[in-house]
Design an enzyme around this catalytic site. Structure first.
Site, mmCIF file in Angstrom:
data_model
loop_
_atom_site.group_PDB
_atom_site.id
_atom_site.type_symbol
_atom_site.label_atom_id
_atom_site.label_comp_id
_atom_site.label_asym_id
_atom_site.label_seq_id
_atom_site.Cartn_x
_atom_site.Cartn_y
_atom_site.Cartn_z
ATOM 1 N N SER A 43 0.862 -1.190 0.000
ATOM 2 C CA SER A 43 0.000 0.000 0.000
ATOM 3 C C SER A 43 0.894 1.234 0.000
ATOM 4 C CB SER A 43 -0.850 -0.005 1.271
ATOM 5 O OG SER A 43 -1.526 1.210 1.434
ATOM 6 N N TYR B 100 -1.929 -0.620 10.838
ATOM 7 C CA TYR B 100 -2.088 -0.852 9.386
ATOM 8 C C TYR B 100 -0.856 -0.354 8.620
ATOM 9 C CZ TYR B 100 -4.051 -1.050 4.692
ATOM 10 O OH TYR B 100 -4.257 -1.342 3.360
#
Ligand SMILES: NC(=O)c1ccc[n+]([C@@H]2O[C@H](COP(=O)([O-])OP(=O)(O)OC[C@H]3O[C@@H](n4cnc5c(N)ncnc54)[C@H](OP(=O)(O)O)[C@@H]3O)[C@@H](O)[C@H]2O)c1
Length: 238
Positions: A131, A144
């Site tokens: 990501s 995250y």
């Protein structure tokens, strides 16, 4: 090609299954929601193979990867896509530890499995769903962003490992910005959000070109360059 995909029941994984099979590739699809897998198989047909799997169950995961590979007649690419964002329903520590278990530990387990398989076969391709978050830290998503940083760094190490082997193994890290999926449907403050079809089409091109890094959509590469220049005290205020 024969391509295994974890987290294929929704969002990016499901769209990868649809776009890759439309190009004639065979796919082995995994996820916890069996009925979604069955629906996808019904839609795609004979070139889709399915298995219910929770990737945090490592023993079962190994069994499932091997049985899919047997059924499909080998594996050329493994796409490690399964991942979770914030879990609202659990108490804070349980939510964080679950996220780390899925996004980091189970990812590493899948990567390790694929590397062993491709080393023996002397060729292959591992694709990891990282990501843009891998480049950042954020007080509202510390676990995250850290989990994606782990994926990114782990793949970098595996790329170096692959170069030292007598094998033709590519390691592709995909760095999406925001994409419309179940994971982001309730998220706030997003920008440059891409429809999943567009994002996945760019991912497929990057995978086919066996790139080391794929930014999705392409404009996020700009932000990656900027992110490296911004000093920590600026990030701390965001
Ligand atoms: N959407 C974005 O903006 C964005 C941006 C950057 C990166 N990503 C990454 O892209 C990947 C896919 O996310 P998405 O946006 O497509 O979200 P999604 O629609 O929520 O898909 C997540 C997938 O992961 C699977 N999964 C979750 N936990 C699992 C477990 N324990 N075992 C097996 N499978 C599991 C889910 O399947 P089951 O629930 O059926 O198990 C589902 O298929 C994730 O790694 C995410 O971090 C997304």
């Amino acid at each position: 090609m024969n391509i295994l995909i974890t987290g294929a029941t929704s969002g990016i994984g499901k769209e990868l299954a649809l776009q890759l099979t439309s190009k004639g590739h065979k796919v082995g699809l995994m996820g916890r929601r069996t009925e979604r897998l069955q629906e996808l198989k019904d839609e795609i047909g004979d070139i889709a193979f399915i298995r219910t799997l929770d990737v945090t169950n490592h023993e079962k995961a190994e069994e499932v990867y091997n049985s899919l590979i047997d059924e499909m007649g080998g594996m050329d690419v493994m796409i490690l896509n399964a991942g979770i964002g914030r879990i609202q329903m659990l108490p804070p520590w349980e939510a964080e530890s679950k996220l780390i278990e899925v996004n980091a530990l189970a990812f590493a387990h899948g990567c390790h499995f694929a590397m062993d398989y491709f080393r023996n076969r002397e060729s292959g391709h591992i694709v990891g769903m990282s990501s843009m978050a891998a480049l950042l830290a954020h007080h509202r998503a510390a676990a995250y962003t850290a989990s994606k940083h782990f994926i990114s760094n782990y793949m970098k190490g595996y790329r170096q490992k692959a170069k030292r082997m007598n094998a033709d193994i590519t390691i592709t890290e995909i760095r999406p910005g925001y994409v419309w999926t179940e994971m982001t449907e309730r998220a706030k403050g997003m920008f440059w959000v891409a429809p999943v079809e567009k994002a996945v089409s760019q991912m497929v091109t990057g995978i086919e070109k066996r790139k080391n890094y794929v930014y999705v959509t392409k404009r996020w590469q700009l932000l990656a360059w900027v992110a490296k220049l911004v000093p920590e005290w600026v990030w701390d205020r965001l």
